[in-house]
Design a protein around this motif. Structure first.
Motif, mmCIF file in Angstrom:
data_model
loop_
_atom_site.group_PDB
_atom_site.id
_atom_site.type_symbol
_atom_site.label_atom_id
_atom_site.label_comp_id
_atom_site.label_asym_id
_atom_site.label_seq_id
_atom_site.Cartn_x
_atom_site.Cartn_y
_atom_site.Cartn_z
ATOM 1 N N LYS A 243 -17.213 -39.677 52.628
ATOM 2 C CA LYS A 243 -17.299 -41.076 52.096
ATOM 3 C C LYS A 243 -16.746 -41.782 50.927
ATOM 4 O O LYS A 243 -16.279 -42.502 50.005
ATOM 5 C CB LYS A 243 -18.031 -42.823 52.678
ATOM 6 C CG LYS A 243 -18.350 -42.935 53.218
ATOM 7 C CD LYS A 243 -19.099 -43.797 54.386
ATOM 8 C CE LYS A 243 -19.016 -44.278 55.704
ATOM 9 N NZ LYS A 243 -17.727 -45.156 55.507
ATOM 10 N N TYR A 274 -13.661 -44.793 46.445
ATOM 11 C CA TYR A 274 -15.619 -45.367 47.992
ATOM 12 C C TYR A 274 -14.586 -45.445 49.161
ATOM 13 O O TYR A 274 -14.317 -46.792 48.455
ATOM 14 C CB TYR A 274 -16.262 -45.871 47.232
ATOM 15 C CG TYR A 274 -17.307 -45.797 48.665
ATOM 16 C CD1 TYR A 274 -18.159 -45.224 49.244
ATOM 17 C CD2 TYR A 274 -17.115 -47.624 49.256
ATOM 18 C CE1 TYR A 274 -19.252 -45.199 50.326
ATOM 19 C CE2 TYR A 274 -18.211 -47.490 50.470
ATOM 20 C CZ TYR A 274 -19.020 -46.672 50.593
ATOM 21 O OH TYR A 274 -19.931 -47.078 51.889
ATOM 22 N N SER A 275 -14.684 -44.778 50.027
ATOM 23 C CA SER A 275 -14.344 -45.785 51.504
ATOM 24 C C SER A 275 -15.481 -46.393 52.241
ATOM 25 O O SER A 275 -15.838 -45.783 53.156
ATOM 26 C CB SER A 275 -13.582 -44.894 52.043
ATOM 27 O OG SER A 275 -13.125 -43.241 51.989
ATOM 28 N N HIS A 276 -14.911 -47.755 52.392
ATOM 29 C CA HIS A 276 -15.521 -49.055 53.073
ATOM 30 C C HIS A 276 -15.690 -48.465 54.678
ATOM 31 O O HIS A 276 -16.490 -48.276 55.401
ATOM 32 C CB HIS A 276 -15.215 -50.263 52.600
ATOM 33 C CG HIS A 276 -15.157 -50.339 51.445
ATOM 34 N ND1 HIS A 276 -16.848 -51.164 50.467
ATOM 35 C CD2 HIS A 276 -14.253 -51.007 50.394
ATOM 36 C CE1 HIS A 276 -16.697 -50.991 49.007
ATOM 37 N NE2 HIS A 276 -15.294 -51.243 48.827
ATOM 38 N N THR A 277 -14.103 -48.025 54.834
ATOM 39 C CA THR A 277 -13.782 -48.087 56.320
ATOM 40 C C THR A 277 -12.647 -46.977 56.720
ATOM 41 O O THR A 277 -12.947 -46.163 55.225
ATOM 42 C CB THR A 277 -13.081 -49.410 57.025
ATOM 43 O OG1 THR A 277 -12.046 -49.706 56.518
ATOM 44 C CG2 THR A 277 -14.645 -50.752 57.020
ATOM 45 N N LYS A 281 -9.989 -49.068 51.299
ATOM 46 C CA LYS A 281 -10.884 -48.038 50.045
ATOM 47 C C LYS A 281 -10.645 -48.684 48.674
ATOM 48 O O LYS A 281 -10.196 -49.303 48.106
ATOM 49 C CB LYS A 281 -10.733 -47.096 49.888
ATOM 50 C CG LYS A 281 -9.919 -46.292 51.157
ATOM 51 C CD LYS A 281 -8.811 -44.591 50.830
ATOM 52 C CE LYS A 281 -9.513 -44.075 52.002
ATOM 53 N NZ LYS A 281 -9.276 -44.567 53.153
ATOM 54 N N SER A 282 -12.096 -48.607 47.401
ATOM 55 C CA SER A 282 -12.210 -49.249 46.039
ATOM 56 C C SER A 282 -12.250 -47.627 45.966
ATOM 57 O O SER A 282 -12.234 -46.810 45.903
ATOM 58 C CB SER A 282 -13.667 -49.820 46.186
ATOM 59 O OG SER A 282 -13.632 -51.275 46.290
ATOM 60 N N ASP A 314 -5.584 -51.839 51.420
ATOM 61 C CA ASP A 314 -6.117 -51.915 52.647
ATOM 62 C C ASP A 314 -4.937 -51.471 53.331
ATOM 63 O O ASP A 314 -3.619 -51.414 53.143
ATOM 64 C CB ASP A 314 -6.147 -53.047 53.184
ATOM 65 C CG ASP A 314 -6.374 -53.812 54.424
ATOM 66 O OD1 ASP A 314 -6.612 -52.947 54.976
ATOM 67 O OD2 ASP A 314 -5.935 -54.396 54.779
#
Length: 436
Positions: A243, A274-277, A281-282, A314
């Motif tokens: 992630k 950082y991969s939230h899903t 991503k942020s 997104d």
């Protein structure tokens, strides 16, 4: 020919399978739910039974391919991804999954070629591009070599306001009215080169060394005092987990303006992703840069530059994404008493990109920004503040495997409380992009 024969063979099966009971739709929905919940073993079991009923369903085949990949059925995964490729050739995510599957099947040359095909796409998000580079570093390490790729643009452009001429024909200062700068337009050629070398230096720690060289040159037809030659070298270390992605970048830039050695910069940029899903991503980075000017007349422009940026991306579809950016900047003078060095700036921008098909793609970029200087101008008897916006539209067309045509148009406008710094300009650019 292989693809045509495969479709011909599967067509009768598809016609018969299409008459299967509609109750299978509920099983399909269940399989998709299990896939979204990352229950890949169960989704693979259902999808491997259902795919013959929906051979022309690109999404089902992609879900099957991903489920098969996650459960170690790599041959099944590759067959599913190849069907998606035939049904939706512009699907960038599917190409990435095919390349990864080739790697797991130890088809290293095929994996390398597919990854390089992905890198040739100009609409690829920067963070996805970095991930592809990391995959390629692994592929080439197995082959006992480093990985290098290059991209070159040769463009022809028109700039309506090369010299950033004033919007108004005159402006006021404390002692009276003076004429504004008249805008000057010109034609130009420009060359942009981008060379990346990746080398996996870790056995288990996942460290990758990246060397990145950029070169840029712009030559105007008449206004040669605005000609630009620029070079940037940015070595970096990258470390990736499931992630997270960490990158530490060093930068060295050199700028020549009108044939004169104009500016040097040194920079340090730590970056974190950082991969939230799977789709959200942020990304955040901090940048420190030291700017030094080589000509005595500009020596007091030397400054320390600080930058903090947050990006939220997104992935809307396998072929499109939207990204929002917030950037805060500050520059502080190193020496001298100029009133046009110290400032604070903010930028809000958004990018929408879509690879409509394997041949055509487009990108739209919009930005709003504000800049506020710290020191009062004695000439204007005020502290300068600027607000501006930029709109950019780009379209590209694939001509051959590694050759693309692109057309870009942009409009840039700044409104300042000190009228001489207000300007508007548009450029239109067309050219070729070559990757290898």
């Amino acid at each position: 020919m292989k693809k045509i024969l495969l479709l011909f063979f599967l067509l009768p099966v598809y016609i018969l399978a299409s008459e299967v009971s509609p109750d299978l739709e509920s099983e399909y929905s269940e399989a998709v739910q299990l896939y979204n919940e990352k229950e890949f073993s169960q989704s693979y079991e259902l999808l491997s039974k259902l795919y013959l009923t929906k051979l022309s369903d690109a999404k089902l085949n992609f879900y099957l391919g991903r489920s098969a990949y996650e459960t170690g059925h790599y041959e099944v995964a590759l067959a599913a991804f190849e069907r998606v490729e035939m049904l939706d050739s512009g699907n960038v995510r599917n190409k990435l999954e095919m390349a990864r599957t080739y790697f797991m099947l130890k088809m290293y040359e095929d994996s390398e070629l597919k990854f390089k095909e992905i890198l040739a796409n100009p609409n690829l998000p920067q963070n996805v591009r970095i991930n592809v580079e990391l995959f390629l570093a692994k592929v080439t390490k197995v082959q006992e070599k480093s990985f290098t790729y290059a991209s070159f643009d040769l463009d022809f452009l028109y700039d309506s306001n090369v010299n950033f001429g004033s919007l108004d024909s005159k402006y006021n200062i404390g002692i009276g009215t003076l004429p504004g700068r008249k805008s000057q337009g010109d034609l130009a050629f420009q060359l942009f080169g981008d060379i990346v070398n990746m080398y996996d230096i870790g056995d288990r720690n996942g460290l990758v060394l990246k060397n990145h060289l950029k070169v840029y040159a712009k030559a105007y037809s008449k206004l040669d005092t605005y000609n630009i030659q620029y070079m940037s070298y940015t070595p970096s270390l990258l470390y990736k987990e499931t992630k997270y992605l960490y990158e530490f970048v060093l930068g060295l830039d050199s700028l020549y303006l009108g044939g004169i050695d104009y500016m040097r910069t040194l920079s340090v940029v730590p970056r974190f992703e950082y991969s939230h899903t799977n789709s959200l991503k942020s990304m955040i980075h901090f940048k420190y840069q030291n700017k030094s000017y080589k000509q005595a007349a500009q020596a007091d422009l030397a400054a320390n530059h600080y930058e903090l940026a947050y990006l939220l991306q997104d992935i809307l579809t396998p072929s499109s994404y939207i990204q929002g950016n917030t950037i805060l900047l500050q520059e502080k003078k190193i020496q001298g008493s100029r009133d046009d060095v110290d400032y604070f700036e903010y930028r809000f921008s958004a990018i929408y990109s879509n690879q409509f098909s394997s041949k055509y793609g487009a990108e739209i970029f919009g930005e709003y920004r504000g800049r506020y200087y710290s020191d009062k101008s004695t000439l204007f008897n005020s502290v300068r503040s600027d607000q501006g916006f930029l709109i950019v539209g780009t379209m590209n067309m694939k001509i051959k495997k590694h050759l693309r045509l692109h057309i870009k148009s942009d409009y840039n406008r700044v409104q300042s409380n000190q009228a001489i710094f207000s300007y508007g300009k548009f450029t239109i650019t067309t050219g070729l992009n070559l990757t290898f």
